[in-house]
Design a protein around this motif. Sequence first.
Motif, PDB file in Angstrom:
ATOM      1  N   ASN A  30       8.818 -13.619  -1.849  1.00 49.32           N
ATOM      2  CA  ASN A  30       9.982 -12.836  -2.253  1.00 49.32           C
ATOM      3  C   ASN A  30      10.886 -13.718  -3.110  1.00 49.32           C
ATOM      4  OD1 ASN A  30       9.643 -10.250  -0.777  1.00 49.32           O
ATOM      5  ND2 ASN A  30       9.688 -11.587   1.032  1.00 49.32           N
ATOM      6  N   ALA A  31      11.889 -13.124  -3.693  1.00 52.80           N
ATOM      7  CA  ALA A  31      12.812 -13.871  -4.547  1.00 52.80           C
ATOM      8  C   ALA A  31      13.510 -15.000  -3.797  1.00 52.80           C
ATOM      9  CB  ALA A  31      13.845 -12.922  -5.154  1.00 52.80           C
ATOM     10  N   ASP A  32      13.713 -14.831  -2.495  1.00 47.06           N
ATOM     11  CA  ASP A  32      14.383 -15.866  -1.702  1.00 47.06           C
ATOM     12  C   ASP A  32      13.417 -16.939  -1.187  1.00 47.06           C
ATOM     13  OD1 ASP A  32      12.976 -14.536   0.245  1.00 47.06           O
ATOM     14  OD2 ASP A  32      14.722 -13.905   1.410  1.00 47.06           O
ATOM     15  N   GLY A  33      12.137 -16.828  -1.592  1.00 44.68           N
ATOM     16  CA  GLY A  33      11.145 -17.820  -1.193  1.00 44.68           C
ATOM     17  C   GLY A  33      10.407 -17.497   0.085  1.00 44.68           C
ATOM     18  N   SER A  34      10.802 -16.446   0.775  1.00 45.98           N
ATOM     19  CA  SER A  34      10.118 -16.072   2.015  1.00 45.98           C
ATOM     20  C   SER A  34       8.766 -15.440   1.700  1.00 45.98           C
ATOM     21  CB  SER A  34      10.974 -15.094   2.823  1.00 45.98           C
ATOM     22  OG  SER A  34      11.206 -13.904   2.081  1.00 45.98           O
ATOM     23  N   ALA A  35       7.846 -15.542   2.642  1.00 47.09           N
ATOM     24  CA  ALA A  35       6.498 -15.005   2.443  1.00 47.09           C
ATOM     25  C   ALA A  35       6.506 -13.481   2.476  1.00 47.09           C
ATOM     26  CB  ALA A  35       5.565 -15.545   3.515  1.00 47.09           C
ATOM     27  N   MET A  36       5.795 -12.880   1.533  1.00 46.54           N
ATOM     28  CA  MET A  36       5.692 -11.424   1.507  1.00 46.54           C
ATOM     29  C   MET A  36       4.684 -10.964   2.557  1.00 46.54           C
ATOM     30  SD  MET A  36       5.804 -10.691  -2.628  1.00 46.54           S
ATOM     31  CE  MET A  36       6.378  -8.997  -2.482  1.00 46.54           C
ATOM     32  N   LYS A  37       4.809  -9.688   2.946  1.00 47.96           N
ATOM     33  CA  LYS A  37       3.921  -9.099   3.945  1.00 47.96           C
ATOM     34  C   LYS A  37       3.244  -7.865   3.365  1.00 47.96           C
ATOM     35  CE  LYS A  37       6.971 -10.647   7.696  1.00 47.96           C
ATOM     36  NZ  LYS A  37       7.818 -10.222   8.839  1.00 47.96           N
ATOM     37  N   LYS A  38       2.274  -7.352   4.102  1.00 48.12           N
ATOM     38  CA  LYS A  38       1.546  -6.180   3.639  1.00 48.12           C
ATOM     39  C   LYS A  38       2.487  -5.019   3.359  1.00 48.12           C
ATOM     40  CE  LYS A  38      -0.648  -3.447   6.458  1.00 48.12           C
ATOM     41  NZ  LYS A  38      -1.594  -2.844   7.434  1.00 48.12           N
ATOM     42  N   ASP A  39       3.517  -4.865   4.165  1.00 44.77           N
ATOM     43  CA  ASP A  39       4.463  -3.763   4.000  1.00 44.77           C
ATOM     44  C   ASP A  39       5.314  -3.882   2.746  1.00 44.77           C
ATOM     45  OD1 ASP A  39       3.498  -2.713   6.328  1.00 44.77           O
ATOM     46  OD2 ASP A  39       5.156  -3.389   7.579  1.00 44.77           O
ATOM     47  N   ASP A  40       5.242  -5.028   2.071  1.00 42.03           N
ATOM     48  CA  ASP A  40       5.992  -5.210   0.830  1.00 42.03           C
ATOM     49  C   ASP A  40       5.268  -4.579  -0.356  1.00 42.03           C
ATOM     50  OD1 ASP A  40       8.233  -6.661   1.808  1.00 42.03           O
ATOM     51  OD2 ASP A  40       6.983  -8.446   1.985  1.00 42.03           O
ATOM     52  N   PHE A  41       4.071  -4.066  -0.114  1.00 45.48           N
ATOM     53  CA  PHE A  41       3.280  -3.457  -1.189  1.00 45.48           C
ATOM     54  C   PHE A  41       2.911  -2.021  -0.816  1.00 45.48           C
ATOM     55  CE2 PHE A  41       2.773  -7.981  -1.413  1.00 45.48           C
ATOM     56  CZ  PHE A  41       2.809  -8.264  -2.766  1.00 45.48           C
ATOM     57  N   ARG A  42       2.761  -1.200  -1.840  1.00 46.22           N
ATOM     58  CA  ARG A  42       2.390   0.197  -1.615  1.00 46.22           C
ATOM     59  C   ARG A  42       1.246   0.563  -2.566  1.00 46.22           C
ATOM     60  NH1 ARG A  42       7.113   2.486  -1.498  1.00 46.22           N
ATOM     61  NH2 ARG A  42       7.374   2.820  -3.747  1.00 46.22           N
ATOM     62  N   ILE A  43       0.295   1.310  -2.063  1.00 43.35           N
ATOM     63  CA  ILE A  43      -0.799   1.820  -2.884  1.00 43.35           C
ATOM     64  C   ILE A  43      -0.396   3.192  -3.410  1.00 43.35           C
ATOM     65  CG2 ILE A  43      -3.177   2.657  -2.860  1.00 43.35           C
ATOM     66  CD1 ILE A  43      -3.691   0.565  -0.622  1.00 43.35           C
ATOM     67  N   VAL A  44      -0.452   3.365  -4.727  1.00 41.73           N
ATOM     68  CA  VAL A  44      -0.076   4.654  -5.311  1.00 41.73           C
ATOM     69  C   VAL A  44      -1.290   5.442  -5.808  1.00 41.73           C
ATOM     70  CG1 VAL A  44       2.253   3.945  -5.929  1.00 41.73           C
ATOM     71  CG2 VAL A  44       0.388   3.567  -7.559  1.00 41.73           C
ATOM     72  N   HIS A  45      -2.462   4.790  -5.823  1.00 43.30           N
ATOM     73  CA  HIS A  45      -3.677   5.530  -6.195  1.00 43.30           C
ATOM     74  C   HIS A  45      -4.897   4.747  -5.740  1.00 43.30           C
ATOM     75  CE1 HIS A  45      -6.177   8.402  -8.371  1.00 43.30           C
ATOM     76  NE2 HIS A  45      -6.900   7.369  -8.770  1.00 43.30           N
ATOM     77  N   ARG A  46      -5.888   5.475  -5.216  1.00 45.65           N
ATOM     78  CA  ARG A  46      -7.148   4.876  -4.819  1.00 45.65           C
ATOM     79  C   ARG A  46      -8.291   5.581  -5.534  1.00 45.65           C
ATOM     80  NH1 ARG A  46      -9.370   4.696   1.388  1.00 45.65           N
ATOM     81  NH2 ARG A  46      -9.728   6.915   1.027  1.00 45.65           N
ATOM     82  N   SER A  47      -9.230   4.803  -6.047  1.00 44.96           N
ATOM     83  CA  SER A  47     -10.358   5.371  -6.776  1.00 44.96           C
ATOM     84  C   SER A  47     -11.421   5.926  -5.837  1.00 44.96           C
ATOM     85  CB  SER A  47     -11.008   4.285  -7.652  1.00 44.96           C
ATOM     86  OG  SER A  47     -11.772   3.387  -6.839  1.00 44.96           O
ATOM     87  N   ALA A  48     -12.430   6.524  -6.407  1.00 49.40           N
ATOM     88  CA  ALA A  48     -13.631   6.883  -5.653  1.00 49.40           C
ATOM     89  C   ALA A  48     -14.334   5.573  -5.291  1.00 49.40           C
ATOM     90  CB  ALA A  48     -14.537   7.759  -6.513  1.00 49.40           C
ATOM     91  N   PRO A  49     -15.215   5.575  -4.285  1.00 53.80           N
ATOM     92  CA  PRO A  49     -15.901   4.340  -3.897  1.00 53.80           C
ATOM     93  C   PRO A  49     -16.703   3.731  -5.040  1.00 53.80           C
ATOM     94  CG  PRO A  49     -16.206   6.041  -2.238  1.00 53.80           C
ATOM     95  CD  PRO A  49     -15.592   6.718  -3.423  1.00 53.80           C
ATOM     96  N   ILE A  50     -16.728   2.400  -5.073  1.00 53.49           N
ATOM     97  CA  ILE A  50     -17.481   1.638  -6.070  1.00 53.49           C
ATOM     98  C   ILE A  50     -18.527   0.805  -5.331  1.00 53.49           C
ATOM     99  CG2 ILE A  50     -17.307  -0.044  -7.958  1.00 53.49           C
ATOM    100  CD1 ILE A  50     -14.221   0.476  -7.849  1.00 53.49           C
ATOM    101  N   LEU A  51     -19.738   0.759  -5.853  1.00 57.57           N
ATOM    102  CA  LEU A  51     -20.783  -0.052  -5.221  1.00 57.57           C
ATOM    103  C   LEU A  51     -20.444  -1.533  -5.371  1.00 57.57           C
ATOM    104  CD1 LEU A  51     -23.586   0.006  -3.850  1.00 57.57           C
ATOM    105  CD2 LEU A  51     -24.593  -0.150  -6.143  1.00 57.57           C
ATOM    106  N   ASN A  52     -20.512  -2.281  -4.267  1.00 62.19           N
ATOM    107  CA  ASN A  52     -20.268  -3.720  -4.338  1.00 62.19           C
ATOM    108  C   ASN A  52     -21.141  -4.347  -5.416  1.00 62.19           C
ATOM    109  OD1 ASN A  52     -18.386  -3.731  -2.258  1.00 62.19           O
ATOM    110  ND2 ASN A  52     -19.877  -4.247  -0.673  1.00 62.19           N
TER     111      ASN A  52
END
Length: 312
Positions: free
Chosen positions: A220-242
């Motif tokens: 974060n701007a204050d140097g603290s570690a970010m967490k999963k909740d600091d990010f949001r998914i706004v779109h997910r694709s169809a599955p892709i083959l590894n």
Amino acid sequence: MINRRTVIAGAAALAFSATAASAQEWKAKYPELTFAVVPAENASGVTERWAPFISYLSKELGVKVNLRIANDYAAVIEGQRTGAIHIASYGSASFARARMTGVKTEAFANDRNIDGTTGYYSMFFVLAKSPYKNIDDMKGKNLGLVDPNSTSGNNVPRFELNKMQITDAESYFGKVVYTGSHENALLALSQGTIDVAANQWTADNDSTLAQMLTKGMLKNADGSAMKKDDFRIVHRSAPILNGPYAVLTDMPADLKAGIEKAFFAAPTKDKAAFDRLSDGQKKDFNAATTKDWDGMIELIKFVDSLRKKKAS
């Protein structure tokens, strides 16, 4: 007296001798092998992740295997084209591009996820504190992609955008930039350089984002570690083959068979080395063939057609 047992023993000895001679032949031609990967993280992290597995391969094959950390997907494609790269870890799109441009390469495996599936997704990530809830909110904002030959970081995102009637990303977004790696895209997002980042995701604990959060790489701007909740998914694709692991087609059959055998034995023969590759997030290697990625060629052709329309 010659009996059946003597004949069988003699045949087995001849077979063993022929196999040993064949192995010596390819080892004389290939005293060293090069295995190339494209970094999703910084170079030191890639080396730490892959070094134990490369050592395992060297031991199993009986020749030195060198790890090459390629600058980008194009470098892997060109390395296999010239024969300098014998084994390659490809993304689905870069493997398709290699085949489309005449590289004589063939797939033999890909990763199997913990749940037994063999696919992943391309995601559009934004910061959770931002007001953006979907791609419609992103017009005029800055998009961070990964690499022109990245599956989840460019080709699938452009295909997904086209399904949303966004045929020209460069016109829809304020700016579209290639960040060079999956890590760089998320770093740029965390630092506010871009507003939305395309990236790969398999599960909450199996993605570039998860790895970076575990390492405390996103701040974060204050140097603290970010967490999963600091990010949001706004779109997910169809599955892709590894993406596949591929070898040069014209290498000796015994050498290719030895590489495959070593790969498929790794999860049990050297579990620590195998688990290091994915922080324990993969189950094993899945047997695959080149044709499994035929569908990706069609997607790449489609994305290429979008670029040609823009240029014309």
